[in-house]
Design an enzyme around this catalytic site. Structure first.
Site, PDB file in Angstrom:
ATOM      1  CG  ASP A  18      -1.680   1.245   1.421  1.00 11.68           C
ATOM      2  OD1 ASP A  18      -2.361   1.649   0.469  1.00 11.68           O
ATOM      3  OD2 ASP A  18      -1.608   1.839   2.518  1.00 11.68           O
ATOM      4  CG  ASP A  20      -1.450   7.698   0.814  1.00 10.45           C
ATOM      5  OD1 ASP A  20      -0.574   8.563   0.724  1.00 10.45           O
ATOM      6  OD2 ASP A  20      -2.306   7.501  -0.064  1.00 10.45           O
ATOM      7  CB  THR A 111      -2.108   3.580  -3.833  1.00 14.05           C
ATOM      8  OG1 THR A 111      -2.703   4.686  -3.127  1.00 14.05           O
ATOM      9  CG2 THR A 111      -1.935   3.965  -5.298  1.00 14.05           C
ATOM     10  CB  SER A 112      -7.363   3.705  -2.120  1.00 12.71           C
ATOM     11  OG  SER A 112      -7.561   2.388  -1.651  1.00 12.71           O
ATOM     12  CE  LYS A 143      -5.200  -1.097  -1.350  1.00  8.41           C
ATOM     13  NZ  LYS A 143      -4.056  -0.409  -0.712  1.00  8.41           N
ATOM     14  CG  ASP A 168      -1.723   2.221   6.613  1.00  7.68           C
ATOM     15  OD1 ASP A 168      -1.976   3.335   7.118  1.00  7.68           O
ATOM     16  OD2 ASP A 168      -2.059   1.926   5.456  1.00  7.68           O
TER      17      ASP A 168
END
Length: 221
Positions: A18, A20, A111-112, A143, A168
């Site tokens: 991921d 961030d 990543t989103s 996600k 995270d």
């Protein structure tokens, strides 16, 4: 401990990160923008902010069920703010050196964030983007859906079951689990602690990485 389902170290075929909160810390910047957005719409930021992490912007806004909202316009407002506000965006301690040691074809970022936002934040943190970068535009469902992690494994040419996912946030952890990968939880940027049964990594300076001759990746934390 050794990141492995048993007592012996396991060699993974790829690491899937991921972005961030996992490779970089952008929590403060993201929360500043989302706080302003919440206040614009009369939403209590204190209750709302913990729900934004690890989820696509459009999905976060859609969940609020705001009457008459122009979803595309709201997404653009948030993204513009996040691209412009990179103050405090930095790498997780040890992350830059860690990924530099990885073979280029053995790691990816999932990543989103959208591609423009991901590029802006990675640049601000000094992290060179990997060859495989899966962003919000690459999947129909974000996600906690596992599609992003499965797509990353596919593009790397490895089995998702042979991958270790670094996450995270609850949505990302669930995505890694659902994809069929093992999950390691990075805690360095946590502002809202959560309980998890997965191994944890405080920062990359505490990890021992071994790159095998065949490209296999062994990690101890």
């Amino acid at each position: 401990m050794t990141v492995s389902p048993g007592s012996a170290p396991r060699a993974y075929r790829a690491f899937l990160f991921d972005m961030d909160g996992t490779l970089i810390t952008s929590t403060a910047a993201a929360e500043r923008v989302w706080t302003r957005w919440a206040e614009r719409h009369g939403i209590d930021p204190v209750a709302f902010i913990p729900t934004i992490h690890g989820v696509r912007t459009a999905d976060t806004i859609r969940r609020q069920n705001l009457p008459g909202v122009d979803l595309a316009a709201e997404v653009a407002w948030v993204e513009r703010g996040e691209i412009e506000d990179v103050e405090g965006v930095a790498p997780i301690p040890g992350a830059i050196d860690f990924v530099k040691r990885l073979p280029p074809d053995r790691w990816a970022v999932v990543t989103s964030a959208t591609a423009p936002l991901a590029q802006a934040r990675l640049k601000a943190a000094g992290v060179e983007p990997p060859a495989v970068l899966i962003t919000a535009e690459d999947v129909e469902r974000g996600k906690p859906d596992p599609a992003g992690y499965r797509l990353a494994a596919q593009r790397l040419g490895v089995d998702i079951a042979d991958c270790l996912v670094f996450e995270d946030a609850p949505a990302g952890i669930a995505a890694g689990e659902a994809a069929g990968a093992e999950v390691l939880v990075v805690t360095a940027a946590w502002s809202h602690p959560l309980e998890t049964p997965h191994p944890q990594l405080s920062d990359y300076g505490t990890a021992t990485l071994v790159v095998e001759a065949d490209g296999g990746l062994t990690l101890s934390v």
